[in-house]
Motif scaffolding. Structure first.
Motif, mmCIF file in Angstrom:
data_model
loop_
_atom_site.group_PDB
_atom_site.id
_atom_site.type_symbol
_atom_site.label_atom_id
_atom_site.label_comp_id
_atom_site.label_asym_id
_atom_site.label_seq_id
_atom_site.Cartn_x
_atom_site.Cartn_y
_atom_site.Cartn_z
ATOM 1 N N GLY A 34 31.152 0.848 5.685
ATOM 2 C CA GLY A 34 30.391 0.595 4.432
ATOM 3 C C GLY A 34 28.868 0.395 4.638
ATOM 4 N N GLU A 35 28.150 1.168 3.867
ATOM 5 C CA GLU A 35 26.686 1.055 3.774
ATOM 6 C C GLU A 35 26.531 -0.508 3.566
ATOM 7 O OE1 GLU A 35 24.400 5.003 2.304
ATOM 8 O OE2 GLU A 35 25.149 3.656 0.774
ATOM 9 N N LEU A 36 26.972 -1.106 2.872
ATOM 10 C CA LEU A 36 26.757 -2.582 2.388
ATOM 11 C C LEU A 36 27.623 -3.454 3.303
ATOM 12 C CD1 LEU A 36 27.244 -2.151 -1.372
ATOM 13 C CD2 LEU A 36 25.049 -2.002 -0.211
ATOM 14 N N ALA A 37 28.148 -3.173 4.412
ATOM 15 C CA ALA A 37 29.194 -4.077 5.267
ATOM 16 C C ALA A 37 28.076 -4.805 6.210
ATOM 17 C CB ALA A 37 30.149 -3.178 6.002
ATOM 18 N N ASP A 58 40.350 1.549 26.686
ATOM 19 C CA ASP A 58 39.254 1.772 27.772
ATOM 20 C C ASP A 58 38.994 2.923 27.649
ATOM 21 O OD1 ASP A 58 37.379 1.760 29.963
ATOM 22 O OD2 ASP A 58 38.887 0.687 31.193
ATOM 23 N N GLY A 59 37.812 3.493 27.424
ATOM 24 C CA GLY A 59 37.223 5.040 27.465
ATOM 25 C C GLY A 59 37.415 5.526 26.128
ATOM 26 N N ALA A 60 37.927 4.948 25.160
ATOM 27 C CA ALA A 60 38.229 5.505 24.065
ATOM 28 C C ALA A 60 36.843 5.942 22.967
ATOM 29 C CB ALA A 60 39.177 4.705 23.031
ATOM 30 N N ARG A 61 37.276 7.273 22.423
ATOM 31 C CA ARG A 61 36.041 7.426 21.523
ATOM 32 C C ARG A 61 36.002 6.859 20.297
ATOM 33 N NH1 ARG A 61 38.252 12.329 22.986
ATOM 34 N NH2 ARG A 61 39.580 12.298 21.171
ATOM 35 N N LEU A 62 34.932 6.587 19.924
ATOM 36 C CA LEU A 62 34.708 5.785 18.514
ATOM 37 C C LEU A 62 34.081 6.651 17.612
ATOM 38 C CD1 LEU A 62 34.708 3.098 16.840
ATOM 39 C CD2 LEU A 62 32.607 2.801 17.974
ATOM 40 N N ARG A 63 34.743 6.975 16.495
ATOM 41 C CA ARG A 63 34.134 7.832 15.314
ATOM 42 C C ARG A 63 33.813 7.007 14.433
ATOM 43 N NH1 ARG A 63 38.179 12.026 14.589
ATOM 44 N NH2 ARG A 63 38.359 11.318 12.218
ATOM 45 N N ILE A 64 32.557 7.219 13.674
ATOM 46 C CA ILE A 64 32.228 6.263 12.657
ATOM 47 C C ILE A 64 32.082 7.066 11.393
ATOM 48 C CG2 ILE A 64 30.262 4.667 11.802
ATOM 49 C CD1 ILE A 64 30.113 3.715 14.595
ATOM 50 N N GLU A 65 32.926 6.754 10.237
ATOM 51 C CA GLU A 65 32.399 7.405 9.121
ATOM 52 C C GLU A 65 31.868 6.575 8.079
ATOM 53 O OE1 GLU A 65 36.029 9.521 7.435
ATOM 54 O OE2 GLU A 65 35.968 10.785 9.283
ATOM 55 N N PRO A 66 30.647 6.715 7.593
ATOM 56 C CA PRO A 66 30.042 6.108 6.715
ATOM 57 C C PRO A 66 30.544 6.052 5.124
ATOM 58 C CG PRO A 66 28.423 7.769 7.240
ATOM 59 C CD PRO A 66 29.740 7.803 8.263
ATOM 60 N N VAL A 67 30.478 5.003 4.657
ATOM 61 C CA VAL A 67 31.152 4.855 3.307
ATOM 62 C C VAL A 67 29.935 4.496 2.484
ATOM 63 C CG1 VAL A 67 32.751 4.042 1.531
ATOM 64 C CG2 VAL A 67 33.416 4.376 3.953
ATOM 65 N N ALA A 68 29.857 5.187 1.230
ATOM 66 C CA ALA A 68 28.611 5.203 0.415
ATOM 67 C C ALA A 68 28.626 3.969 -0.381
ATOM 68 C CB ALA A 68 28.341 6.391 -0.530
ATOM 69 N N VAL A 80 26.998 3.242 -10.223
ATOM 70 C CA VAL A 80 25.795 3.706 -9.704
ATOM 71 C C VAL A 80 25.819 3.690 -8.009
ATOM 72 C CG1 VAL A 80 24.319 3.158 -11.849
ATOM 73 C CG2 VAL A 80 24.695 1.489 -9.910
ATOM 74 N N ALA A 81 24.967 4.449 -7.515
ATOM 75 C CA ALA A 81 24.982 4.265 -5.916
ATOM 76 C C ALA A 81 24.024 3.027 -5.641
ATOM 77 C CB ALA A 81 24.205 5.494 -5.519
ATOM 78 N N LEU A 82 24.533 2.468 -4.595
ATOM 79 C CA LEU A 82 23.954 1.483 -4.131
ATOM 80 C C LEU A 82 23.727 1.357 -2.517
ATOM 81 C CD1 LEU A 82 22.860 -1.542 -5.017
ATOM 82 C CD2 LEU A 82 25.100 -2.479 -4.392
ATOM 83 N N PRO A 83 22.695 1.988 -1.986
ATOM 84 C CA PRO A 83 22.547 1.856 -0.542
ATOM 85 C C PRO A 83 22.262 0.588 0.120
ATOM 86 C CG PRO A 83 20.736 3.047 -1.734
ATOM 87 C CD PRO A 83 21.676 2.470 -2.887
ATOM 88 N N ARG A 84 21.791 0.044 -0.706
ATOM 89 C CA ARG A 84 21.452 -1.568 -0.180
ATOM 90 C C ARG A 84 21.713 -2.789 -1.013
ATOM 91 N NH1 ARG A 84 16.454 0.664 1.405
ATOM 92 N NH2 ARG A 84 15.758 -0.067 -0.324
ATOM 93 N N ASP A 87 19.477 -4.369 -4.021
ATOM 94 C CA ASP A 87 18.627 -3.120 -4.763
ATOM 95 C C ASP A 87 19.210 -3.325 -6.127
ATOM 96 O OD1 ASP A 87 17.575 -2.471 -2.772
ATOM 97 O OD2 ASP A 87 18.558 -0.219 -2.872
ATOM 98 N N PRO A 88 18.091 -2.950 -7.239
ATOM 99 C CA PRO A 88 18.577 -2.908 -8.542
ATOM 100 C C PRO A 88 19.210 -1.755 -8.923
ATOM 101 C CG PRO A 88 16.198 -2.394 -8.327
ATOM 102 C CD PRO A 88 16.834 -2.550 -6.770
ATOM 103 N N CYS A 89 19.752 -1.583 -10.121
ATOM 104 C CA CYS A 89 20.412 -0.624 -10.692
ATOM 105 C C CYS A 89 19.256 0.660 -10.779
ATOM 106 C CB CYS A 89 21.070 -0.804 -12.125
ATOM 107 S SG CYS A 89 21.677 0.711 -13.048
ATOM 108 N N PRO A 90 19.632 1.949 -10.200
ATOM 109 C CA PRO A 90 18.608 3.060 -10.439
ATOM 110 C C PRO A 90 18.571 3.624 -11.809
ATOM 111 C CG PRO A 90 20.683 3.690 -9.195
ATOM 112 C CD PRO A 90 20.911 2.029 -9.426
ATOM 113 N N ARG A 91 19.693 3.216 -12.432
ATOM 114 C CA ARG A 91 19.279 3.644 -13.916
ATOM 115 C C ARG A 91 18.594 2.806 -14.747
ATOM 116 N NH1 ARG A 91 23.894 7.570 -16.011
ATOM 117 N NH2 ARG A 91 24.769 8.238 -14.169
ATOM 118 N N CYS A 92 18.954 1.685 -14.906
ATOM 119 C CA CYS A 92 18.170 0.655 -15.975
ATOM 120 C C CYS A 92 17.228 -0.613 -15.189
ATOM 121 C CB CYS A 92 19.175 0.220 -16.754
ATOM 122 S SG CYS A 92 20.349 -1.333 -16.236
#
Ligand SMILES: [Zn+2]
Length: 113
Positions: A34-37, A58-68, A80-84, A87-92
């Motif tokens: 998660g972006e907030l993790a 050992d030698g395993a591939r690591l795939r990372i999928e970001p979650v908004a 609302v989206a909260l990238p960080r 952060d305040p609410c982007p609407r209000c």
């Protein structure tokens, strides 16, 4: 660097899964972060290679999928989206936000044999 201890927890999970499901080797690990993790993907990749050395992954591939990151705003009643965090609410502009998604890390998939 807490990514190192995160990798140790991942290894612990892999070992438990291997015992429970009877596989020997892990080829690929897919992680959702998660972006907030508060996890640095680059630091995690580095720690992953170091911690998995000599283990069943050992030698395993690591795939990372970001979650908004997403939150519920209690002031304007919108999802609302909260990238960080902080952060305040982007609407209000309110800070009365309740995190709904993107604050965790989890193993999504394993490729094993
Ligand atoms: Zn709002």
């Amino acid at each position: 660097m807490h990514e190192m201890s995160l990798c140790e927890s991942i290894l612990q999970i892999l070992q438990d899964e291997a015992r429970a499901k009877g596989f020997q080797r892990v080829r690929e690990v897919c992680l959702e972060i998660g972006e907030l993790a508060s996890v640095e993907p680059e630091a995690l990749r580095f720690g992953f290679d170091v911690v998995m050395r000599g283990s069943l992954a050992d030698g395993a591939r690591l795939r990372i999928e970001p979650v908004a990151g997403a939150a519920w705003c209690m002031a304007c009643s919108n999802r609302v989206a909260l990238p960080r965090r902080g952060d305040p609410c982007p609407r209000c502009g309110s800070h009365q936000l309740q995190v709904l998604a993107g604050d965790a890390m989890r193993i999504k998939e394993l490729e094993v044999n």
